[in-house]
Design an enzyme around this catalytic site. Sequence first.
Site, PDB file in Angstrom:
ATOM      1  N   VAL A 284       0.852  -1.197   0.000  1.00 46.96           N
ATOM      2  CA  VAL A 284       0.000   0.000   0.000  1.00 46.96           C
ATOM      3  C   VAL A 284       0.881   1.237   0.000  1.00 46.96           C
ATOM      4  O   VAL A 284       1.829   1.338   0.796  1.00 46.96           O
ATOM      5  CB  VAL A 284      -0.927   0.017   1.236  1.00 46.96           C
ATOM      6  CG1 VAL A 284      -1.776   1.283   1.260  1.00 46.96           C
ATOM      7  CG2 VAL A 284      -1.813  -1.220   1.254  1.00 46.96           C
ATOM      8  N   ASP A 292       7.849   3.822   0.373  1.00 46.19           N
ATOM      9  CA  ASP A 292       7.766   2.816   1.432  1.00 46.19           C
ATOM     10  C   ASP A 292       7.631   1.404   0.893  1.00 46.19           C
ATOM     11  O   ASP A 292       7.677   0.434   1.662  1.00 46.19           O
ATOM     12  CB  ASP A 292       6.585   3.130   2.356  1.00 46.19           C
ATOM     13  CG  ASP A 292       5.276   3.283   1.596  1.00 46.19           C
ATOM     14  OD1 ASP A 292       5.281   3.937   0.543  1.00 46.19           O
ATOM     15  OD2 ASP A 292       4.238   2.762   2.061  1.00 46.19           O
ATOM     16  N   GLU A 293       7.495   1.247  -0.432  1.00 51.06           N
ATOM     17  CA  GLU A 293       7.319  -0.084  -1.039  1.00 51.06           C
ATOM     18  C   GLU A 293       8.455  -0.444  -2.001  1.00 51.06           C
ATOM     19  O   GLU A 293       8.388  -1.466  -2.666  1.00 51.06           O
ATOM     20  CB  GLU A 293       5.987  -0.139  -1.798  1.00 51.06           C
ATOM     21  CG  GLU A 293       4.773   0.206  -0.959  1.00 51.06           C
ATOM     22  CD  GLU A 293       4.593  -0.711   0.231  1.00 51.06           C
ATOM     23  OE1 GLU A 293       4.764  -1.933   0.068  1.00 51.06           O
ATOM     24  OE2 GLU A 293       4.290  -0.202   1.331  1.00 51.06           O
ATOM     25  N   ASP A 323       3.372  -5.412 -13.507  1.00 52.65           N
ATOM     26  CA  ASP A 323       3.920  -4.449 -12.555  1.00 52.65           C
ATOM     27  C   ASP A 323       5.377  -4.738 -12.211  1.00 52.65           C
ATOM     28  O   ASP A 323       6.161  -3.819 -12.035  1.00 52.65           O
ATOM     29  CB  ASP A 323       3.075  -4.444 -11.274  1.00 52.65           C
ATOM     30  CG  ASP A 323       1.669  -3.904 -11.513  1.00 52.65           C
ATOM     31  OD1 ASP A 323       1.537  -2.697 -11.756  1.00 52.65           O
ATOM     32  OD2 ASP A 323       0.713  -4.696 -11.470  1.00 52.65           O
ATOM     33  N   ASP A 329       4.499 -11.036 -11.774  1.00 56.90           N
ATOM     34  CA  ASP A 329       3.147 -10.937 -11.216  1.00 56.90           C
ATOM     35  C   ASP A 329       2.071 -11.367 -12.206  1.00 56.90           C
ATOM     36  O   ASP A 329       0.930 -11.629 -11.816  1.00 56.90           O
ATOM     37  CB  ASP A 329       2.864  -9.511 -10.732  1.00 56.90           C
ATOM     38  CG  ASP A 329       3.041  -8.482 -11.836  1.00 56.90           C
ATOM     39  OD1 ASP A 329       4.115  -8.478 -12.472  1.00 56.90           O
ATOM     40  OD2 ASP A 329       2.116  -7.694 -12.076  1.00 56.90           O
ATOM     41  N   GLU A 330       2.425 -11.450 -13.499  1.00 53.02           N
ATOM     42  CA  GLU A 330       1.468 -11.885 -14.523  1.00 53.02           C
ATOM     43  C   GLU A 330       1.916 -13.172 -15.204  1.00 53.02           C
ATOM     44  O   GLU A 330       1.443 -13.507 -16.283  1.00 53.02           O
ATOM     45  CB  GLU A 330       1.282 -10.786 -15.581  1.00 53.02           C
ATOM     46  CG  GLU A 330       0.746  -9.478 -15.021  1.00 53.02           C
ATOM     47  CD  GLU A 330      -0.611  -9.630 -14.372  1.00 53.02           C
ATOM     48  OE1 GLU A 330      -1.465 -10.354 -14.943  1.00 53.02           O
ATOM     49  OE2 GLU A 330      -0.842  -9.028 -13.303  1.00 53.02           O
ATOM     50  N   HIS A 435      35.733  -3.751 -29.246  1.00 56.59           N
ATOM     51  CA  HIS A 435      37.028  -4.260 -29.694  1.00 56.59           C
ATOM     52  C   HIS A 435      36.908  -5.127 -30.955  1.00 56.59           C
ATOM     53  O   HIS A 435      37.910  -5.533 -31.532  1.00 56.59           O
ATOM     54  CB  HIS A 435      37.732  -5.039 -28.572  1.00 56.59           C
ATOM     55  CG  HIS A 435      37.187  -6.395 -28.312  1.00 56.59           C
ATOM     56  ND1 HIS A 435      36.271  -6.659 -27.314  1.00 56.59           N
ATOM     57  CD2 HIS A 435      37.420  -7.592 -28.916  1.00 56.59           C
ATOM     58  CE1 HIS A 435      35.986  -7.938 -27.306  1.00 56.59           C
ATOM     59  NE2 HIS A 435      36.668  -8.546 -28.275  1.00 56.59           N
ATOM     60  N   ASP A 482      33.123  -1.394 -23.562  1.00 51.22           N
ATOM     61  CA  ASP A 482      33.382  -2.250 -24.725  1.00 51.22           C
ATOM     62  C   ASP A 482      32.057  -2.562 -25.438  1.00 51.22           C
ATOM     63  O   ASP A 482      31.531  -3.681 -25.361  1.00 51.22           O
ATOM     64  CB  ASP A 482      34.077  -3.539 -24.265  1.00 51.22           C
ATOM     65  CG  ASP A 482      34.568  -4.394 -25.423  1.00 51.22           C
ATOM     66  OD1 ASP A 482      34.651  -3.870 -26.559  1.00 51.22           O
ATOM     67  OD2 ASP A 482      34.868  -5.580 -25.195  1.00 51.22           O
ATOM     68  N   SER A 579      33.826 -13.059 -29.404  1.00 48.63           N
ATOM     69  CA  SER A 579      33.633 -11.735 -28.829  1.00 48.63           C
ATOM     70  C   SER A 579      32.471 -11.033 -29.518  1.00 48.63           C
ATOM     71  O   SER A 579      32.202 -11.245 -30.698  1.00 48.63           O
ATOM     72  CB  SER A 579      34.900 -10.899 -28.988  1.00 48.63           C
ATOM     73  OG  SER A 579      35.923 -11.382 -28.157  1.00 48.63           O
TER      74      SER A 579
END
Length: 637
Positions: A284, A292-293, A323, A329-330, A435, A482, A579
């Site tokens: 919240v 705070d979260e 989110d 979360d999904e 490089h 690089d 590389s």
Amino acid sequence: MTEGIEDNDDPSPKDQKLEQIQQIQQTPQKPQLPTEPPTPFVTTPAPTTPKAPDTDEFLGPSECLDKKFTRASCDLVFCPPWERCIDGRCSCKPPYLCPTEDVKPVCGRDNRNYRSYCQAMALSCRTNRPAMSHFGEHCGESYPKFESSIDPVTGVVRVFIPDSRNPEDREELLVCQKIWKMAAANVACKEHGFPLGAEAAGSVSYNSLKTEEKLLPGSCVSIHCQGYETSLSECLIYDQTRIGNRKVATVTCYAKSAATDDEQCGFKCANTKCVPLNQTCNGVDNCGDRSDEMCCKKCRNNAFRCKTGVCLHKEAVADGQIDCLDGEDESPKHTMDNQPADPRLINSKYNSPKKERAASRFDLESRLYCGIPNATTVDEVEVEERERTSRVKRVVGGVPANPTQIQWQVALEENRKIDCGGAYIGGCWVLTAAHCVRPNPSAYMVKFSIWKKARVQGTTDIVPVNDIHIHPNYNASTYENDIALVQLEKLPFKDKCLQDNPAVSAVCVPWSTHLFQPNHTCSISGWGRTADGKAAQVLLWANVSLIDDCQRYYKGRFKPGMMCAGDLDGSVDSCQGDSGGPLVCEDELGVSYLWGIVSWGERCGQPGYPGVYTQVAHYFEWIRLHTGWPTVTKFNS
């Protein structure tokens, strides 16, 4: 095989012949850094006093809290559609950049009509004042506008909403207590001149308010806010109902001095507001700026913790809107329960800001397709199984890929020799190591969908190079910065650089260095050396783990913008990839990001010396500067 291909990778200090080959400028190799004694690596000055231990099992660590992250910190959270991520902060977009398809019109408080909720929010973002009145098209001066009030005695919240059925009238309503939370209380107080929001979100019995002298509305609405809004008019309003004997919402606005004694403050928000410690990490937004979260070791009250340390309210899980940066979360493990449709989006007489926001975000995401290969073109081939009788499960040489499996892998050919790889990031752009290239575009060709290094296949495209952008701060002696962008040459009379090819897909470019955490399993690919020391005949790949705190292995040679991956026991290393090749990490939704570029290492596969990569997210702003927005990002575009 082309002569000299097998000498692509890191030389051992004892192997003088390979060391000499590596120094030839015409054949760029995955470099071995100089072996002079490293300078001491110091991260911070030694503390003069012992660090106080953390006092809360949920909040922290202090290194995160010291950065004062908020909802605008797009290294940890997404920006809303009317903002974009620039240098780790959400910044306001011009309103004209908002999508205009499949959106509802909005009436502004200035009597103007806006095409969408996104446009009104973009204006509000830029002015820091409420711009939206309500959804609708009747916006002239003669039509009523949204208002709200807070009773100075009881704290009861009242709203006045224009009537969609009769645009010349408006409804006077109270706010139902059912889902009234601090996020909405903060918005209500900010709208009425309290910049730090609310001190408490409460409720009171409706029957206790009724007196003969005071006439009160008989109906209430539920209001759900995200916390970024500047007015309750911008929040989700739904479920108008008769109050009866229910409770209605009240609010106490935060009027304390910003100079509150820190010793009496449970948690001091980034905006200087003081909230109780037990209100942090509960999903919240009690602070009003979400600070705070943002830095949580774990979450309270069944809130959901993203891997970045951000706590979400449990209602945010499987709600159809991503989110967490990695989409956890999904992810299917949370959505497979087939949760019912959100009642706040249906059976409501009011239009839904949440639905409008989702439509705007979908439009932004649809402008860029990356990170998901075309599965129909991944060829199945017979691959001889290696014996796995030893303790090491994966040999340094990796596993042969299928012919069109790694669809963003490219080969960088210089003067008909392939000594480096790269990654296709969309449009006309390829990322590789600095490089690997020289400022001579005509000497290079980029080969797409190539499997066997010495022979093209039916899906192979060969594209000339138009320009090469080497990072301006690249240091050839230390391999700092690089990274290089290869700009492809456009096809004649067309605004693209290669023909549509189902065997070629772009990998996504990450904008945040927090997207993937240490120990995450990622993959590397290339045509480098196999376990027997010979060059690979076909494209190889292997899994590696992201490794934290690489300074302890390389001391002063490890610089900002570098990262490590591999196995500390030496069983897997990027030696098997040329590389400039890609290190790719996949998020919880199956989207792949170019997390690193093969840069350098010490004694290929040497225990205690993981491979060093250029961290792509560290260079997001530099990449975006050249490629533009649509090529590199969708969620934060």
